[in-house]
Design a protein around this motif. Structure first.
Motif, PDB file in Angstrom:
ATOM      1  N   UNK A  29       0.764  -1.247   0.077  1.00  0.00           N
ATOM      2  CA  UNK A  29      -0.048   0.073  -0.062  1.00  0.00           C
ATOM      3  C   UNK A  29       0.943   1.182  -0.073  1.00  0.00           C
ATOM      4  N   UNK A  30       1.842   1.044   0.838  1.00  0.00           N
ATOM      5  CA  UNK A  30       2.874   2.456   0.885  1.00  0.00           C
ATOM      6  C   UNK A  30       3.530   2.501  -0.476  1.00  0.00           C
ATOM      7  N   UNK A  31       4.006   1.464  -0.958  1.00  0.00           N
ATOM      8  CA  UNK A  31       4.567   1.736  -2.406  1.00  0.00           C
ATOM      9  C   UNK A  31       3.437   2.266  -3.453  1.00  0.00           C
ATOM     10  N   UNK A  46     -10.093   2.449   2.837  1.00  0.00           N
ATOM     11  CA  UNK A  46     -10.568   3.480   2.219  1.00  0.00           C
ATOM     12  C   UNK A  46      -9.924   4.871   2.068  1.00  0.00           C
ATOM     13  N   UNK A  47      -9.085   5.161   3.097  1.00  0.00           N
ATOM     14  CA  UNK A  47      -8.317   6.305   2.755  1.00  0.00           C
ATOM     15  C   UNK A  47      -7.303   6.299   1.752  1.00  0.00           C
ATOM     16  N   UNK A 102      -8.796   6.444  -1.468  1.00  0.00           N
ATOM     17  CA  UNK A 102      -8.934   7.648  -1.811  1.00  0.00           C
ATOM     18  C   UNK A 102      -7.981   8.948  -2.079  1.00  0.00           C
ATOM     19  N   UNK A 103      -6.628   8.458  -1.899  1.00  0.00           N
ATOM     20  CA  UNK A 103      -5.448   9.323  -2.358  1.00  0.00           C
ATOM     21  C   UNK A 103      -4.735   9.789  -1.046  1.00  0.00           C
ATOM     22  N   UNK A 104      -4.852   9.055   0.020  1.00  0.00           N
ATOM     23  CA  UNK A 104      -4.237   9.597   1.510  1.00  0.00           C
ATOM     24  C   UNK A 104      -2.678   9.400   1.458  1.00  0.00           C
ATOM     25  N   UNK A 105      -2.226   9.859   2.271  1.00  0.00           N
ATOM     26  CA  UNK A 105      -0.736   9.693   2.301  1.00  0.00           C
ATOM     27  C   UNK A 105      -0.276   8.241   2.711  1.00  0.00           C
ATOM     28  N   UNK A 111      -1.553   3.425  10.243  1.00  0.00           N
ATOM     29  CA  UNK A 111      -2.497   2.858  10.618  1.00  0.00           C
ATOM     30  C   UNK A 111      -2.323   1.347  10.646  1.00  0.00           C
ATOM     31  N   UNK A 112      -1.895   0.565   9.591  1.00  0.00           N
ATOM     32  CA  UNK A 112      -1.847  -0.855   9.803  1.00  0.00           C
ATOM     33  C   UNK A 112      -0.783  -1.094  10.777  1.00  0.00           C
TER      34      UNK A 112
END
Length: 740
Positions: free
Chosen positions: A68-70, A133-134, A137-140, A147-148
């Motif tokens: 997800x970070x990548x 969801x964040x 939606x284009x979160x940081x 969060x994870x």
């Protein structure tokens, strides 16, 4: 305060207290040891149902976090398919974790601390959907990564709770496994952070600070985790991780990142990082899994060891309890049995042996003290000493009973000897008085002789009381039956206040000769009581009649009477004659009546009279009562010349009581039997006391003709008085027999 507990109960209570304490201590030891064994026994279940699913879920979350970070660091341009695939794996891992950790076996094996950690992890997993969801939606990237990471760190609380065991070695090993998992998480966070800033190409100050923190924590915890493991596991750690080139290469890259100035590029590429990170992460995951399996096995072995120790301790404890119970029961039964034997011996002595000895002694039997008081053998302890003392008491009691019986027998012999001598003198006195009464014709002298005769008769009855008290039988006896009316008259003649006795009505019947004397004595005692305890102006009425069960005589006075309690006590003594007590002579007459009644099975009952006094009911049994002998009709005329003749056959004949007897003076007898008045007194026959020379040749009737002179009337009254006295003494002589 008087104790209500028996000796057996006290012994049982005394033995029960230490037994209860022993059982309580044993249960306390079991309660402490058994949970530890169950906890270690459940380590395998926790590892299978909670640990492995949680580790799989954490691995999936770490992969999703990195991808997800990548994806977000690339500006959502690449890596979406890999992220979606990672999410699917995470969902499967989360569902499996929730299902396995919520199962019955897992919940049964889980401790309270572990249940709380599982509940916290379940709540943390609910935030996974908003994080995704964040991200979509284009979160940081930092928000998704943090969060994870929070969810993963919360899950590590489950590992920490599962590593708490009662066995020190197993617990230390479990902590080592937990710390290895934490090191894997720190390295995974490093991997995600490096992937983010290498993809973005901007190594910020925040990235630098977080990298320094993660590297420092990982390098601190990894050696600590190795120290918690067993020696062979530490050797395996050094072989697989501690000194490997892969770990050294990874640490070199970490050093470069820490040495790089923030705000510039990191100076390393993602492929270079992956080449160093993946071998270390794989080796660390494998090493942690191996140690986890060993920890589960060691926990199972420790559980078996504790269980066997518990079984051994329980078996030994049960043996100790059983032995204590057995010993207590045997000791308690032994003491109680010996005390029971002592109590039974005491009861046997008081209720059986002594009464039997006394009864046999009263019958004149010889008693062996040693045979009647056999010694008790109850050991040499305190109970045995009490038994020896009781043996002495028994011997003394039996010997005292024998001695007392001997003294009582001697006293009875003295009483009987005195009574017999008194009876002999009284019989001689009565015989002498009878002769004097026959020779005396003066009214005053005859009256005095009659009073002396009456006193002597009462003295004879009192002498017979001594004979009865001595346990013997009075000497008076009859051969033939005597009419009941004569028996009642004989009883009345032996009472001091005989003039107050009124014989109302006596039915037909006769008393057998063997019981006449005792029945006369019995009735005389009752009449004496009736006249003594009633006012002098009242009458004592005597009635009698035949009944189906024999013949009943009722004696009723009009005195003050007796209370219901006193009547009950007196009737009980009459029904069951007590043993004569010289110290209680207040009711001597009642004792004599009871003894005479028991001798002939005569039933005597006292009851309240309607007139306020007492009615004595005397029931003579059927075997003592026969039909009254028939007597010839009385003739009121005297023959002109009296000649001696034998006594009429129906009259009671005396039974000789002694071999040497003194013949009684014979008087001229009339042909007719003596007649009586309706009141029971003899009726005078005119001229019977006169000398034959003075008697008229013609027959003289009883009634005085009109015009009789005073001298003739005086002579008639004198003759009547003399005849009455003579008639009474003749009847008494017939009753007394030839003993006089």
């Amino acid at each position: 305060m008087k104790s209500r507990w028996s000796v057996r109960a006290k012994i049982t209570a005394m033995m029960t207290v230490p037994l209860v304490m022993l059982v309580a201590l044993w249960l306390f030891a079991v309660s402490i040891t058994l949970p530890s064994a169950l906890d270690l026994r459940g380590a395998s279940t926790i590892a299978d149902r909670v640990g492995e699913p949680a580790e799989t879920m954490v691995t999936a979350l770490q992969s999703e976090r990195q991808l997800t970070g990548a994806f977000l660091a690339s500006g959502r341009k690449s890596g979406q398919a890999l992220m979606v695939e990672a999410r699917q794996k995470t969902d499967l891992a989360v569902a499996n974790f929730q299902r396995q950790s919520s199962s019955g076996p897992a919940q049964d094996a889980a401790s309270d601390e572990l249940k709380v950690a599982l509940e916290t992890t379940m709540k943390a997993l609910t935030s996974l959907a908003p994080i995704r969801a964040a991200a979509d939606g284009g979160g940081e990237p930092d928000d998704a990564r943090n969060g994870i990471s929070l969810i993963v760190n919360t899950t590590y609380g489950v590992f920490e709770a599962a590593s708490n065991h009662s066995d020190a070695g197993v617990a230390a090993e479990a902590r080592g496994v937990f710390v290895l998992s934490m090191v894997r998480e720190l390295l995974s966070e490093e991997d995600a952070l490096v992937g983010d800033f290498t993809t973005e190409g901007d190594y910020t100050v925040e990235d630098y600070a977080q990298m320094v923190t993660l590297v420092g924590q990982a390098r601190l915890l990894l050696p600590y985790a190795a120290t918690q493991l067993r020696a062979e596991q530490q050797a395996q750690y050094q072989q697989q991780l501690g000194g490997t080139p892969a770990l050294k290469a990874l640490q070199d890259l970490e050093n470069r990142l820490i040495g790089t100035t923030p705000g510039t590029t990191s100076g390393i590429e993602l492929g270079q990082w992956r080449a160093a990170f993946d071998p270390v992460n794989t080796a660390l995951a494998k090493f942690r899994s191996d140690v986890q399996k060993l920890n589960v096995r060691h926990a199972s072995d420790a559980s078996d060891r504790i269980v066997w120790q518990l079984v051994g301790a329980g078996f030994v404890g049960l043996l100790a309890v059983a032995a204590s119970v057995l010993l207590s029961v045997r000791i308690g039964r032994s003491v109680a049995r010996r005390l029971d034997g002592l109590a039974r011996a005491a009861r046997d002595l008081a209720e059986t042996r002594l009464p039997s000895v006394v009864a046999r002694l009263r019958q004149g039997d010889q008693v062996d003290v040693a045979a009647e008081a056999p010694p008790l053998r109850l050991g040499v302890d305190e109970i045995g000493q009490v038994a020896e003392a009781f043996n002495s008491v028994r011997r003394t009691a039996v010997a005292s009973a024998v001695e007392e019986a001997s003294v009582r027998q001697g006293m009875n012999e003295v009483f009987l000897n005195i009574a017999r001598r008194s009876q002999t003198l009284l019989h001689r006195q009565l015989s002498l008085l009878d002769g004097m009464e026959r020779r005396t014709h003066e009214p005053d002298d005859l009256a005095d002789l009659f009073r002396v005769d009456h006193l002597a008769t009462r003295m004879r009855r009192h002498a017979e009381d001594l004979v009865i008290l001595a346990g013997s039988t009075p000497g008076r006896g009859w051969r033939n039956p005597v009419p009941v009316i004569d028996v009642v008259r004989g009883a009345v003649s032996e009472v001091e206040d005989y003039a107050r006795v009124q014989v109302v009505a006596i039915g037909d019947g006769a008393v057998t000769g063997r019981a006449v004397g005792d029945v006369i004595h019995l009735l005389a005692e009752l009449l004496e009581n009736a006249t003594s305890y009633s006012p002098p102006h009242t009458k004592v009425q005597v009635t009698g009649q035949a009944v189906p069960n024999g013949f009943v005589v009722e004696i009723e006075d009009r005195g003050l009477g007796m209370s219901a309690e006193a009547l009950e006590v007196a009737n009980r003594r009459l029904a069951e004659p007590p043993v004569f007590d010289p110290g209680n002579s207040a009711q001597l007459g009642l004792f004599v009546v009871a003894q005479l009644a028991a001798r002939h099975r005569v039933r005597v009952v006292l009851r309240a009279s309607p007139y306020g006094g007492v009615t004595a009911v005397v029931l003579l049994p059927a075997d003592l009562v026969v039909a009254a002998p028939e007597l010839p009709a009385p003739v009121l005329e005297l023959p002109a010349k009296r000649e001696p003749e034998p006594r009429p056959e129906p009259r009671p004949e005396p039974v000789p009581l002694r071999p040497a007897e003194r013949p009684k003076a014979e008087l001229p007898k009339v042909e007719e039997p003596r007649t009586t008045t309706p009141g029971g007194l003899p009726k005078r026959v005119r001229q019977r006391s006169l000398a034959p020379q003075l008697q008229q040749d013609e027959t003289v009737v009883m009634e005085a003709p009109a015009g009789r002179s005073p001298d003739e009337l005086r002579r008639m009254m004198t003759s009547f008085q003399a005849g009455t006295a003579r008639g009474r003494h003749e009847a008494r002589a017939d009753e007394d027999g030839d003993e006089r």
